[in-house]
Write a protein that holds these residues in place. Structure first.
Motif, PDB file in Angstrom:
ATOM      1  N   ASN A 148       0.867  -1.180   0.000  1.00  0.00           N
ATOM      2  CA  ASN A 148       0.000   0.000   0.000  1.00  0.00           C
ATOM      3  C   ASN A 148       0.901   1.227   0.000  1.00  0.00           C
ATOM      4  OD1 ASN A 148      -2.227   1.621   0.146  1.00  0.00           O
ATOM      5  ND2 ASN A 148      -2.823   1.049   2.206  1.00  0.00           N
ATOM      6  N   VAL A 149       1.009   1.881  -1.161  1.00  0.00           N
ATOM      7  CA  VAL A 149       1.892   3.051  -1.246  1.00  0.00           C
ATOM      8  C   VAL A 149       1.168   4.293  -0.737  1.00  0.00           C
ATOM      9  CG1 VAL A 149       3.285   2.138  -3.152  1.00  0.00           C
ATOM     10  CG2 VAL A 149       1.285   3.536  -3.681  1.00  0.00           C
ATOM     11  N   GLY A 150       1.904   5.167  -0.056  1.00  0.00           N
ATOM     12  CA  GLY A 150       1.274   6.357   0.528  1.00  0.00           C
ATOM     13  C   GLY A 150       0.134   5.948   1.428  1.00  0.00           C
ATOM     14  N   VAL A 193       9.438   3.845   5.283  1.00  0.00           N
ATOM     15  CA  VAL A 193       9.403   5.291   5.027  1.00  0.00           C
ATOM     16  C   VAL A 193      10.241   5.539   3.776  1.00  0.00           C
ATOM     17  CG1 VAL A 193       9.970   7.576   5.933  1.00  0.00           C
ATOM     18  CG2 VAL A 193       9.191   5.772   7.494  1.00  0.00           C
ATOM     19  N   ASP A 194       9.599   6.048   2.725  1.00  0.00           N
ATOM     20  CA  ASP A 194      10.306   6.251   1.464  1.00  0.00           C
ATOM     21  C   ASP A 194       9.508   7.239   0.607  1.00  0.00           C
ATOM     22  OD1 ASP A 194      12.400   5.833  -0.278  1.00  0.00           O
ATOM     23  OD2 ASP A 194      11.663   3.936  -1.085  1.00  0.00           O
ATOM     24  N   ASP A 195      10.217   7.981  -0.234  1.00  0.00           N
ATOM     25  CA  ASP A 195       9.583   8.924  -1.159  1.00  0.00           C
ATOM     26  C   ASP A 195       9.413   8.205  -2.499  1.00  0.00           C
ATOM     27  OD1 ASP A 195       8.952  10.925  -2.975  1.00  0.00           O
ATOM     28  OD2 ASP A 195      10.494  12.320  -2.291  1.00  0.00           O
ATOM     29  N   LEU A 196       8.189   8.097  -2.961  1.00  0.00           N
ATOM     30  CA  LEU A 196       7.921   7.399  -4.230  1.00  0.00           C
ATOM     31  C   LEU A 196       8.665   8.040  -5.399  1.00  0.00           C
ATOM     32  CD1 LEU A 196       4.100   6.829  -3.792  1.00  0.00           C
ATOM     33  CD2 LEU A 196       5.758   5.010  -4.246  1.00  0.00           C
ATOM     34  N   ASN A 197       9.005   9.302  -5.255  1.00  0.00           N
ATOM     35  CA  ASN A 197       9.706   9.999  -6.339  1.00  0.00           C
ATOM     36  C   ASN A 197      11.215  10.001  -6.203  1.00  0.00           C
ATOM     37  OD1 ASN A 197       7.113  12.312  -6.964  1.00  0.00           O
ATOM     38  ND2 ASN A 197       7.905  10.749  -8.317  1.00  0.00           N
ATOM     39  N   ASN A 198      11.679   9.404  -5.114  1.00  0.00           N
ATOM     40  CA  ASN A 198      13.121   9.405  -4.874  1.00  0.00           C
ATOM     41  C   ASN A 198      13.409   8.178  -4.017  1.00  0.00           C
ATOM     42  OD1 ASN A 198      15.700  10.260  -4.873  1.00  0.00           O
ATOM     43  ND2 ASN A 198      15.378  11.958  -3.435  1.00  0.00           N
ATOM     44  N   SER A 199      13.009   7.028  -4.544  1.00  0.00           N
ATOM     45  CA  SER A 199      12.968   5.815  -3.734  1.00  0.00           C
ATOM     46  C   SER A 199      14.358   5.236  -3.477  1.00  0.00           C
ATOM     47  CB  SER A 199      12.109   4.790  -4.470  1.00  0.00           C
ATOM     48  OG  SER A 199      12.201   3.560  -3.820  1.00  0.00           O
ATOM     49  N   THR A 200      14.566   4.886  -2.211  1.00  0.00           N
ATOM     50  CA  THR A 200      15.828   4.214  -1.880  1.00  0.00           C
ATOM     51  C   THR A 200      15.564   2.835  -1.281  1.00  0.00           C
ATOM     52  OG1 THR A 200      15.818   5.296   0.262  1.00  0.00           O
ATOM     53  CG2 THR A 200      17.119   6.354  -1.467  1.00  0.00           C
ATOM     54  N   VAL A 201      14.320   2.570  -0.889  1.00  0.00           N
ATOM     55  CA  VAL A 201      13.977   1.290  -0.257  1.00  0.00           C
ATOM     56  C   VAL A 201      13.011   0.488  -1.150  1.00  0.00           C
ATOM     57  CG1 VAL A 201      13.155   0.164   1.855  1.00  0.00           C
ATOM     58  CG2 VAL A 201      14.149   2.454   1.977  1.00  0.00           C
ATOM     59  N   ASP A 211       6.287   9.619 -14.387  1.00  0.00           N
ATOM     60  CA  ASP A 211       7.093   8.564 -15.023  1.00  0.00           C
ATOM     61  C   ASP A 211       7.827   7.731 -13.971  1.00  0.00           C
ATOM     62  OD1 ASP A 211       6.245   9.545 -17.419  1.00  0.00           O
ATOM     63  OD2 ASP A 211       8.135  10.510 -17.966  1.00  0.00           O
ATOM     64  N   THR A 212       8.368   8.408 -12.965  1.00  0.00           N
ATOM     65  CA  THR A 212       9.092   7.700 -11.893  1.00  0.00           C
ATOM     66  C   THR A 212       8.132   6.753 -11.168  1.00  0.00           C
ATOM     67  OG1 THR A 212      10.488   9.626 -11.631  1.00  0.00           O
ATOM     68  CG2 THR A 212      10.505   8.049  -9.819  1.00  0.00           C
ATOM     69  N   TYR A 213       6.932   7.253 -10.873  1.00  0.00           N
ATOM     70  CA  TYR A 213       5.914   6.455 -10.174  1.00  0.00           C
ATOM     71  C   TYR A 213       5.567   5.199 -10.978  1.00  0.00           C
ATOM     72  CZ  TYR A 213       1.222   5.319  -8.332  1.00  0.00           C
ATOM     73  OH  TYR A 213       0.115   4.672  -7.819  1.00  0.00           O
ATOM     74  N   PHE A 214       5.252   5.380 -12.269  1.00  0.00           N
ATOM     75  CA  PHE A 214       4.812   4.229 -13.070  1.00  0.00           C
ATOM     76  C   PHE A 214       5.965   3.265 -13.343  1.00  0.00           C
ATOM     77  CE2 PHE A 214       1.128   6.958 -13.773  1.00  0.00           C
ATOM     78  CZ  PHE A 214       0.109   6.039 -13.546  1.00  0.00           C
ATOM     79  N   MET A 228      -0.469   3.121 -17.826  1.00  0.00           N
ATOM     80  CA  MET A 228      -0.099   1.741 -17.470  1.00  0.00           C
ATOM     81  C   MET A 228       0.509   1.011 -18.669  1.00  0.00           C
ATOM     82  SD  MET A 228      -0.621   1.249 -14.274  1.00  0.00           S
ATOM     83  CE  MET A 228      -0.964  -0.426 -13.792  1.00  0.00           C
ATOM     84  N   GLY A 229       0.113   1.389 -19.868  1.00  0.00           N
ATOM     85  CA  GLY A 229       0.755   0.830 -21.057  1.00  0.00           C
ATOM     86  C   GLY A 229       0.246  -0.551 -21.436  1.00  0.00           C
ATOM     87  N   ASP A 230       0.883  -1.132 -22.427  1.00  0.00           N
ATOM     88  CA  ASP A 230       0.390  -2.370 -23.037  1.00  0.00           C
ATOM     89  C   ASP A 230       0.581  -3.613 -22.179  1.00  0.00           C
ATOM     90  OD1 ASP A 230      -0.387  -0.967 -25.212  1.00  0.00           O
ATOM     91  OD2 ASP A 230       1.462  -1.334 -26.361  1.00  0.00           O
TER      92      ASP A 230
END
Ligand SMILES: C[S@@+](CC[C@H](N)C(=O)[O-])C[C@H]1O[C@@H](n2cnc3c(N)ncnc32)[C@H](O)[C@@H]1O
Length: 209
Positions: free
Chosen positions: A49-51, A97-105, A131-134, A177-179
């Motif tokens: 469950n993100v965020g 604890v992590d930033d979805l846009n700057n993920s380290t974990v 783009d980073t999220y997807f 989401m793409g093909d």
């Protein structure tokens, strides 16, 4: 907004307001649970469950017997509230604890069976952030795994928690989401928040091919 400012924005939101008074607080998570049930996942399926914030969805999934849950958020205050409420059930949940846009974990996680997002993606207004999220979502979901994305729809509010949002309909999410993903289910949902105001959401369930 850079990670540090964003983190303090969200920590502040969770620290100054009781969980059940937050503008996005759901006293039950039926729309998400309905879609999760459609996935027919085994009880040991890995669900990210993100965020997650302090959502009751985690409590509801534990009550349904799921035992391999991951709750991630940029705000440690949110996750501390969630952990405290879950009490001894918190041992069924991994907190990240992590930033979805700057993920380290998150970007080093083992592949998952289900990605769940309610009210997070819409905060990413820049196409680079989207783009980073997807990219992360697509990398983490196993083949045949699922993604649930619930965000403000095109009739939805322009802001949440003081931040501007980017709104979607199901076709916009399908395109992102793409093909490699199939749209399995979708519906619009009107959420009534704790102060009685309504917020329009689109809920989507995708399966990876
Ligand atoms: C509107 S709340 C929704 C919380 C929860 N999903 C729910 O439905 O109750 C948005 C959540 O996204 C988190 N968030 C915002 N930006 C984030 C980011 N860049 N990375 C990870 N979490 C983020 C916030 O801390 C907050 O808990």
């Amino acid at each position: 907004m850079e990670t540090l400012n964003l983190k303090s924005h969200w920590n502040n939101a969770y620290n100054k307001t009781d969980t059940d008074k937050l503008g996005w607080y759901e006293n039950n998570c039926k729309p998400s649970i309905d879609l999760i049930k459609q996935c027919n996942l085994p009880k040991n399926a890995s669900i990210l469950n993100v965020g997650a914030g302090a959502t009751l969805l985690i409590d509801e999934l534990i009550a349904l017997g799921f035992s391999n849950l991951i709750a991630s958020d940029i705000s440690e205050s949110a996750l501390e509230k969630l952990k405290k409420r879950l009490s001894e059930n918190s041992n069924k949940v991994k907190f990240i604890v992590d930033d979805l846009n700057n993920s380290t974990v998150l970007n080093n996680l083992e592949p998952i069976d289900l990605w769940h997002d309610r009210a997070v993606l819409h905060f990413f207004n820049e196409s680079k952030e989207q783009d980073t999220y997807f990219k992360l979502l697509k990398k983490l979901i196993k083949p045949k795994g699922y993604a649930i994305i619930a965000v403000f729809n095109l009739d939805g509010a322009m802001k949440c928690c003081g931040l501007p949002v980017h709104r979607y309909d199901k076709s916009m999410l399908e395109e992102k989401m793409g093909d490699d993903f199939l749209l399995v289910s979708n519906f619009n949902h009107t959420f009534t928040n704790p102060s009685g105001a309504t917020r329009e959401y689109v809920y989507t369930l995708f399966q990876k091919k």
